[in-house]
Motif scaffolding. Structure first.
Motif, PDB file in Angstrom:
ATOM      1  N   GLU A  94      26.061  43.925  86.057  1.00 25.70           N
ATOM      2  CA  GLU A  94      27.587  45.111  86.041  1.00 25.70           C
ATOM      3  C   GLU A  94      26.971  45.976  86.975  1.00 25.70           C
ATOM      4  OE1 GLU A  94      30.244  43.851  86.386  1.00 25.70           O
ATOM      5  OE2 GLU A  94      30.644  41.977  85.325  1.00 25.70           O
ATOM      6  N   THR A 152      28.833  38.020  87.916  1.00 32.44           N
ATOM      7  CA  THR A 152      29.136  38.453  88.123  1.00 32.44           C
ATOM      8  C   THR A 152      29.116  38.962  90.605  1.00 32.44           C
ATOM      9  OG1 THR A 152      27.706  40.312  86.104  1.00 32.44           O
ATOM     10  CG2 THR A 152      28.170  41.894  88.168  1.00 32.44           C
ATOM     11  N   GLN A 162      32.532  38.359  90.516  1.00 34.16           N
ATOM     12  CA  GLN A 162      33.898  39.131  89.320  1.00 34.16           C
ATOM     13  C   GLN A 162      34.608  37.580  89.276  1.00 34.16           C
ATOM     14  OE1 GLN A 162      34.359  42.089  88.467  1.00 34.16           O
ATOM     15  NE2 GLN A 162      31.864  42.004  88.789  1.00 34.16           N
TER      16      GLN A 162
END
Lengths: 498, 209
Positions: free
Chosen positions: B22, B155, B158
């Motif tokens: 992230e 990540t 998303q």
């Protein structure tokens, strides 16, 4: 240009020599057998000959009428007995195999009448009772006679509920210490018939198992849905029968000549009929099937006879290739001898094998001869080393193993033998080297453990010093970094207000 | 905050399984060069693991060295993973670009690769009885990589955790489809080649006579 050409030929020659699988190196010009052995990766590599064909003996060479389809040979130490099937006789020969002795064509029954043999296929002489046991196949009986030709007893088709087959065709025969008689019967897949010393049927012994293949598994599930009628018309799942056997002390070794079966091709059975080789990861016969390019067929090994020599070596005779595969008592391959050819040392239809001392005797039922193989000096070295090794005398076996390695550096067992001996002596470095060559991670592991222990003992001071220095360096670096970052923060704070 | 060099980013991503990627995404970091280097290290790691392993733990599996299986096990599988993941996640509203998928997946492989190299070294120090240490190293390394890979996929696109699992499963399916197509393609090419070569032979015979 010339130089370049020469280099190219040299490269080609070495490539041809190195190329595996295409070797055609024979032991001698007159020997039809390609002597080879298997390397660590189960690939065939050329090797020295362990046995060499000495002569081929026919019936006339022994001074009698020629053999006609002989099918079995047995040696009780001094005398050879040959089941000369089509001539309906049992021929004896002396220990040198040069002249025939007594020829049995008929025997005298206890009541005085004479009885002739008809296609005898198996012969055995017990060293305990001294009787001759004959598988008299066309007469549907087993004949037990004394050496002077007096019949002691006769075994015919047992009248037992256990024995369901309509025929009784004895093929091979032997007797154990207690006088029990074991008979391999034609068309019987439930093992060898066992008879008590008094001739009564005692059941079957040593049946082979059905090979578990996916096809078998599939047919099991299919059978769940089939009617009885359909089931009866399907091919049955029966194991292959025993083809031949031999006895060594308390153990009976059996073989099956089925080329489609891979399980139970060779078995070592104890008195209870348990297979001791079941937990050995040994393959008998050629690893990869022999491919015949002229007929486009791949031949799987079909072990047609088995013999245990006096020193415990197992000789397996492969019908398809005419080769004798010799294993030591631990099922390690020692030698491969023989071929399918018409020359001396080759066979057309190998039928039986027998050993006596340093010689092997192979019966060919089409050439009607017995071929005598003599152990080479290489073979003698391997045998000496193997028997010492298997008796646990690793260090005494070291010299013979070195001798073997001098003659054939590819010989895998020799590397393992040397590794074991060196390990026993405490030469760990050497043991590691030979264990690696012999492909034995377990011996290497033991040797490495010893070597590591000694290495640490020898260099203990350096190792501790090294570890301490490393730890000190790490601590020092961490402290310095911390100090540096602290200094950076300080400067950052100072700079911030300005 | 988080002004790290590209090399430090690798360390950060690997040592922070939950947030590392992230942070990387937030700072738009990650280097394709390092990703390729990691895949090359995977390739060599696998060769070493197979060929340079301590002999007490078994023989090298084959007699002659062939580079192709190792190339397939590392580079080709990684490429297939990247391509498959990109293809699947484009359809599943993923936000990752092919470049990012490649970088994040490669970074996630680092513990696995480190485990390979550590085990090669350990295999020359330990004996069979102590193999449990190597098993532990291998288990930790592989498990860590799996966790990182999950985090990387989540990540880069998303996703929610559930959708990540779905995406990974579909990616593996896509890799299998690719394998199937490859085999099909090769066999077709082979047939075409046989056709062309037989036509050529035919023509040469005609010309000669």
């Amino acid at each position: 240009m010339k130089k370049c050409y020469r280099r190219l030929t040299a490269a080609l020659c070495s490539a041809a020599l190195l190329c595996p699988g295409t070797f055609n190196l024979t032991a001698g010009a007159d020997d039809p057998a390609q002597t080879y052995n298997y390397d660590l990766w189960d690939e065939a590599v050329p090797s020295q000959a362990g046995y060499i064909a000495e002569r081929s003996v026919s019936g006339t060479d022994l001074g009698i009428k020629g053999f006609d389809e002989p099918s079995d040979i047995f040696c009780d130490g001094e005398t050879f007995y040959i089941a000369d099937t089509k001539n309906d006789r049992i021929v004896t020969a002396d220990a040198d195999f040069t002249s025939a002795g007594k020829v049995y064509t008929s025997f005298t029954m206890p009541d005085g009448s004479a009885t002739a043999l008809s296609k005898p296929r198996g012969v055995f002489v017990s060293q305990y009772t001294g009787y001759i046991y004959i598988a008299d196949s066309e007469n549907d009986r087993v004949l037990i006679a004394e050496k002077d030709g007096m019949v002691v007893s006769e075994i015919r088709r047992p009248d037992s509920e256990l024995y369901t087959a309509p025929t009784f065709k004895p093929q091979k025969i032997l007797a154990d210490k207690a006088g029990n008689v074991y008979v391999v019967l034609g068309n019987i897949t439930t093992g060898a018939a066992m008879f008590a010393p008094d001739g009564s049927f005692a059941g079957f012994y040593g049946a082979n198992r059905v090979q578990p293949t996916s096809e078998r598994l599939g047919s099991f599930f299919k059978n769940l849905f089939l009617t009885e009628e359909k089931k009866s018309r399907k091919a049955r799942n029966v194991p292959t029968g025993i083809t031949s056997f031999d006895i060594d002390g308390d153990f009976i070794f059996t073989c099956t000549s089925s080329s489609s079966q891979q399980t139970d091709t060779v078995k070592k059975l104890n008195a209870a009929g348990r297979n001791i080789f079941a937990y050995y990861s040994a393959t008998f016969g050629d690893y990869t099937p022999v491919y015949d390019s002229t007929r486009n067929i791949a031949f799987s090994p079909s072990i047609t006879d088995i013999d245990i020599s006096e020193d415990g070596c197992i000789n397996c005779l492969d019908y398809t290739t005419g080769r004798i595969f010799q294993y030591d008592e631990e099922c390690n391959l020692l030698f491969i001898t023989g071929a399918r050819s018409n020359q001396l040392g080759g066979f057309t239809s190998a039928a039986a094998v027998e050993s006596r001392g340093e010689r092997l005797y192979v019966v060919d039922s089409v050439k009607d001869t017995v071929t005598v193989f003599r152990e080479t000096s290489f073979g003698a070295a391997v045998h000496r080393a193997t028997s010492l090794y298997n008796d646990g005398c690793y260090e005494e076996a070291l010299e013979p193993w070195y001798e073997v390695l001098r003659r054939d550096g590819n010989y895998r067992r020799a590397n393992i033998g040397v590794a074991s001996a060196l390990l026993r002596k405490g030469d760990y470095k050497g043991a590691m080297k030979y264990a690696k060559r012999g492909g034995s991670p377990d011996i290497y592991n033991e040797a490495f453990e010893g070597w590591r222990r000694e290495f640490i003992k020898r260099n203990f001071a350096y190792i501790t010093a090294g570890i301490t220095a490393l730890a000190a360096l790490l601590i020092f670096r961490r402290r310095r970094r911390r100090r540096l970052s602290a200094a950076e923060k300080d400067t950052g704070k100072e700079e911030a207000p300005t | 905050m988080m002004d790290l060099s590209e090399r430090q980013w690798v360390k950060h991503a690997v040592t922070h399984p939950v947030e590392g990627f992230e942070d990387m995404r937030w700072k738009r970091s990650g280097s394709l060069k390092i990703a390729f280097l990691i895949v090359i290290l995977l390739f060599f790691g696998q060769i070493f693991h197979s060929r340079l392993y301590g002999f007490q733990f078994g023989m090298p599996p084959e007699k002659t060295f062939n580079v192709v299986p190792y190339l397939v096990k590392s580079v080709v599988v990684f490429a297939a993973w990247t391509a498959g993941n990109w293809a699947v996640c484009t359809l599943l509203d993923g936000e990752g670009t092919a470049r990012n998928i490649c970088i994040y997946s490669a970074y996630a492989l680092v513990p696995y690769i480190v485990q390979l190299y550590i085990n090669v070294v350990l295999s020359h120090i330990l004996i069979q009885d102590e193999a449990v240490f190597m098993d532990a190293v291998s288990l930790i390394g592989t498990g860590w990589s799996v966790v990182l890979m999950f985090s990387a996929v989540r990540t880069v696109h998303q996703y929610t955790p559930g959708k990540t699992v779905l995406a990974i499963a579909l990616t593996i399916a896509a890799m299998l489809v690719m394998l199937f197509l490859l085999v099909l393609f090769l066999s077709l090419i082979q047939q075409i080649w046989v056709f062309i070569s037989s036509v050529y032979t035919e023509i040469t015979y005609r010309i000669r006579t």
